[in-house]
Design an enzyme around this catalytic site. Structure first.
Site, PDB file in Angstrom:
ATOM      1  N   LYS A 258       0.846  -1.204   0.000  1.00 21.29           N
ATOM      2  CA  LYS A 258       0.000   0.000   0.000  1.00 21.29           C
ATOM      3  C   LYS A 258       0.882   1.255   0.000  1.00 21.29           C
ATOM      4  O   LYS A 258       2.080   1.180   0.306  1.00 21.29           O
ATOM      5  CB  LYS A 258      -0.912  -0.017   1.234  1.00 21.29           C
ATOM      6  CG  LYS A 258      -0.164   0.070   2.564  1.00 21.29           C
ATOM      7  CD  LYS A 258      -1.074  -0.211   3.731  1.00 21.29           C
ATOM      8  CE  LYS A 258      -0.303  -0.096   5.044  1.00 21.29           C
ATOM      9  NZ  LYS A 258      -1.076  -0.635   6.184  1.00 21.29           N
TER      10      LYS A 258
ATOM     11  N   TYR B 248      16.630  29.466   9.857  1.00 17.30           N
ATOM     12  CA  TYR B 248      15.472  30.182  10.421  1.00 17.30           C
ATOM     13  C   TYR B 248      15.447  30.107  11.945  1.00 17.30           C
ATOM     14  O   TYR B 248      15.587  29.035  12.522  1.00 17.30           O
ATOM     15  CB  TYR B 248      14.178  29.588   9.882  1.00 17.30           C
ATOM     16  CG  TYR B 248      13.977  29.836   8.407  1.00 17.30           C
ATOM     17  CD1 TYR B 248      13.844  31.130   7.911  1.00 17.30           C
ATOM     18  CD2 TYR B 248      13.921  28.774   7.521  1.00 17.30           C
ATOM     19  CE1 TYR B 248      13.666  31.362   6.560  1.00 17.30           C
ATOM     20  CE2 TYR B 248      13.732  28.990   6.165  1.00 17.30           C
ATOM     21  CZ  TYR B 248      13.608  30.284   5.686  1.00 17.30           C
ATOM     22  OH  TYR B 248      13.437  30.508   4.353  1.00 17.30           O
TER      23      TYR B 248
END
Ligand SMILES: *Cc1c(COP(=O)(O)O)cnc(C)c1O
Length: 380
Positions: free
Chosen positions: A41, A271
């Site tokens: 899957k 950041y």
């Protein structure tokens, strides 16, 4: 996370021989007579559904498993034969597709069995399905109290072959876990009683990777299949089952150094200046970030490998870049040099479980994200 133009610097490689070797290693743990349903899957957890499915079939996997009917239909269109379990079941609209492609959905509700029976009769063929029982996951499945009565009713429906009972463990992968033990006992006694009543249910299944790496004890009634996903790709369902089988990470993710630069002592990096250089520091700027499926939560914690040597991540992971510390590298890496963010480099390796650990997630999410966002190549 699929992108219009994946970064050409970045590449996921999938080692199909590792998947084959992992399958062999896991088989050694299975009780006599138990087969494997290879779970492919979510694009085989990011590894590529069709190539992985082909290899698993070539290696003798008794069945495959997907989440959605559409995935099963795709496998059939790629020419893949044999049982394909559909773990999430189906909606009423999907029943003709499931019957037409001879998929084997996990069902738990009378109406869904009845709809599939109709679709099977309309198509003139028998359709396989499984009765899903909720023994404690609280996700999908009939309650244990109603399961046997439902089984008797759906077994009488024309056009259906009920090939197995199925259930899913909520806490597997930890040896001796009492919740998994309780679930296994409930499942085992239902399966034994169903078989006593004359239902063979040969493809019944309970255990996923965790249930096989740490099998609940005294679950006497042997199911016919193990539904193996993450362990085939070399990941672990829980760290407690580390070392039980010699599994290899099948995915490798590489990028390049976009830049190499010296920042002065005291410079804040990335950041928020989460990290500040304690001294003049050589940094490498890696050309991969969270838009390439690399987890932002590995900010300031993870590492990458350059020329077989670990380089720690400094500051926040950006959308398209990660800064790494090149202190101690001799010779100093150069722009364009290969960076390994997952997998082996020389004698060192970053496993999907390790990267998942740095990022407060699991290997499953790491490989799904990296596989979906990047160019991918398979090695057989
Ligand atoms: C995803 C899934 C599996 C495979 O689980 P792994 O932990 O990856 O082995 C098995 N059964 C069901 C119902 C699943 O949803």
């Amino acid at each position: 996370m699929s992108r219009v133009a994946p970064n050409p610097d970045n590449l996921v490689t999938v080692d199909l021989q590792a998947v084959a070797d992992n399958l062999a290693a896991l088989r050694a743990l299975l009780p006599m007579g138990m087969g494997v349903a290879g779970v492919v899957k979510a694009d085989a957890y990011g590894h590529g559904m069709v190539p992985v499915a082909r290899r698993l079939k070539a290696e003798g996997a008794e069945a495959l498993a997907v989440a959605q009917v559409n995935e099963g239909a795709l496998l059939r269109r790629a020419g893949i034969e044999g049982p394909i379990l559909v773990l999430m079941g189906l909606t009423p609209e999907q029943t003709p597709l499931a019957a037409a492609h001879d998929l084997s959905p996990f069902l738990a509700v009378w109406e869904d069995f009845a709809a599939l029976s109709q679709a099977a009769q309309a198509g003139g063929a028998q359709t396989a399905c499984h009765l899903k029982i909720d023994t404690g996951m609280s996700r999908l499945g009939a309650s244990p109290g109603e399961a046997l009565e439902l089984l008797e009713r759906v077994a009488a429906l024309p056009g259906l072959k009920i090939e197995g009972l199925a259930s899913h463990l909520a806490t597997s992968g930890v040896p001796g876990d009492p919740t998994a033990q309780k679930q296994a006992e409930v499942f085992s006694s239902l399966l034994a009683e169903a078989r006593r009543r004359g239902h063979a249910l040969p493809a019944s299944s309970l255990e996923a990777s965790g249930g096989i790496l740490a099998r609940p004890k005294n679950a006497s009634e042997p199911p016919g299949l193990a539904r193996l996903g993450i362990s085939l790709y070399g990941g672990l369902p829980a760290m407690e089952s580390r070392g039980v089988a010699p599994l290899r990470t099948a995915m490798r993710f590489i990028s390049r150094l976009a830049a190499v630069r010296l920042v002065p002592a005291g410079a804040g990096v990335s950041y928020g200046h989460l990290w500040r250089a304690p001294q003049d520091t050589w940094l490498g700027v890696v050309a991969a970030g969270y838009s390439d499926g690399y987890p932002r939560s590995a900010s300031n914690r993870g590492q990458v490998l350059i020329a077989g040597k670990p380089a720690p991540i400094r500051g926040r992971v950006c959308m398209n870049a990660v800064m790494v510390d090149l202190t101690g590298f001799d010779p100093l890496p150069a722009p364009g040099d290969e960076v390994v963010l997952l997998g082996r480099s020389g004698a060192e390796e970053i496993t999907a479980d390790q990267l998942g650990g740095w990022a407060d997630t699991i290997s499953y999410e790491i490989t799904c994200s990296l596989g979906a966002a990047n160019r991918r190549r398979h090695r057989s």
